[in-house]
Design an enzyme around this catalytic site. Structure first.
Site, PDB file in Angstrom:
ATOM      1  N   TYR A   1       0.843  -1.205   0.000  1.00 21.17           N
ATOM      2  CA  TYR A   1       0.000   0.000   0.000  1.00 21.17           C
ATOM      3  C   TYR A   1       0.875   1.252   0.000  1.00 21.17           C
ATOM      4  CZ  TYR A   1      -3.648   3.277   1.591  1.00 21.17           C
ATOM      5  OH  TYR A   1      -4.519   4.326   1.715  1.00 21.17           O
TER       6      TYR A   1
ATOM      7  N   THR B   1      -9.306   9.073   8.565  1.00 21.35           N
ATOM      8  CA  THR B   1     -10.597   9.762   8.495  1.00 21.35           C
ATOM      9  C   THR B   1     -11.690   8.773   8.868  1.00 21.35           C
ATOM     10  OG1 THR B   1      -9.751  11.219   6.783  1.00 21.35           O
ATOM     11  CG2 THR B   1     -12.131  11.028   6.928  1.00 21.35           C
TER      12      THR B   1
END
Ligand code: NAD
Length: 317
Positions: free
Chosen positions: A145, A175
């Site tokens: 990632y 978030t």
């Protein structure tokens, strides 16, 4: 009427972005292959200006008509997803970003890459400024990632410098908000699910590692401010309030009125010890800062999400 393309638009952040763009008067084309996203995230959108295209962005991407903005959000994003889909994650970062940038170049659109605080790895600088180059283990399990996003950033700058594409890079810090999946493995939905079921909250390590959590509405305002600016350099968007994982677990137990206790489990490999954005650049260049603290944000999430969604259904059972 301006047209925006949102890759990954049926995901958690992408679906909030699509709604925001429609409110701003855009025609929105949501491109998603539903790998980790879901049509339930966009089923409430009843707007003729909205279209869904089921497409894998690692394959050539072409759309009819003019396009003014390309928001490239398609990518597995939670550790559970990218550890399950390591090759796909690398391919989305490489071919997917090439294709999205190619579309922006062809349409002369502004391109915005959803990058991540993970480009800083386990940071040796704290808080993290955009000038910090990071401390990433390329061959660890998280490398698929982190390096995919680092490559995507390099590619974005190359298209900007060599091909003249109008690009922007947002480095998104953790978030949270409605439409996160209960079993996506990230701390907030996991703690909330466990707390609502009065199960023990599983904290990794001794819980002293820190994170900062941004409420999704604040993030979307920051992304919109960046998209409509002329900024090309990366910009951190996140909430600079910093909490230990143990503090977060305690807050969730209190806010949900849960009877849960906390248990400790072994730390995942290369788990960053500290995470907190320096948002001076966003403040200076975009006039942006988050408005929602952790407690109000968690309350909003609990109010705006049905209990059965917060509890979810374990996809592996
Ligand atoms: P998500 O998994 O909910 O959304 C990702 C979306 O991309 C999904 O709808 C998925 O189906 C789609 N997708 C994946 N591969 C695709 C492909 N090959 N073709 C088309 N669509 C594909 O994740 P999210 O949390 O909404 O993250 C969105 C973006 O923001 C990601 O790029 C992620 O790296 C970035 N980001 C998110 C956070 C966060 O806290 N949520 C933090 C940093 C960065």
């Amino acid at each position: 009427m301006p047209t925006s393309v949102v890759t990954g638009g049926a995901g958690f952040l992408g679906s909030h972005l699509c709604e925001h763009l429609l409110r701003e008067g855009h025609r929105v084309i949501c491109v998603d292959n539903l790998d980790t996203g879901s049509l339930t995230n966009i089923e409430q959108i009843r707007d003729e200006a909205f279209a869904f295209v089921n497409h894998d962005v690692t394959r050539h991407l072409d759309l009819p008509g003019p396009v003014d903005f390309v928001f490239h959000f398609a990518s597995p994003a939670s550790p559970i997803d990218y550890l399950r889909l390591p090759l796909h994650t690398l391919k989305v970062g490489a071919y997917g970003t090439h294709n999205a940038l190619g579309l922006a170049k062809f349409k002369r659109a502004r391109f915005l890459l959803a990058s991540t605080s993970e480009v800083y790895g386990d940071p040796l600088e704290h808080p993290q400024r955009e000038t910090y180059w990071g401390n990433v283990n390329p061959i660890g399990p998280r490398g698929v990632y982190d390096e995919a996003k680092r490559y995507a950033e390099a590619l974005t700058m190359a298209y900007h410098r060599q091909q003249g594409v109008d690009t922007a890079i947002v480095r998104i810090f953790n978030t949270y908000g409605p439409r996160m999946r209960a079993f996506d493995g990230r701390a907030i939905p996991t703690f909330i699910r466990q707390a609502l079921l009065d199960q023990s909250l599983t904290v990794f390590g001794d819980g002293s590692q820190t994170r900062s959590f941004c409420y999704v509405d604040d993030l979307i305002v920051g992304i919109w401010a960046l998209a409509t600016s002329g900024v090309h350099d990366p910009v951190n968007i996140g909430n600079p309030e910093e909490f230990t994982l143990l503090e977060l677990a305690t807050r969730v137990i209190e806010l949900t009125g849960s009877q849960s206790s906390i248990v400790f489990e072994s730390l995942p490999e290369n788990d960053p010890q500290q995470r907190r954005p320096d948002i001076s650049r966003a403040r200076e260049l975009l006039g942006w800062e988050p408005l929602t603290g952790l407690d109000p944000g968690l309350r909003l999430l609990l109010e705006r999400t049905a209990r059965h969604e917060l509890i979810g259904r374990n996809p592996t059972v």
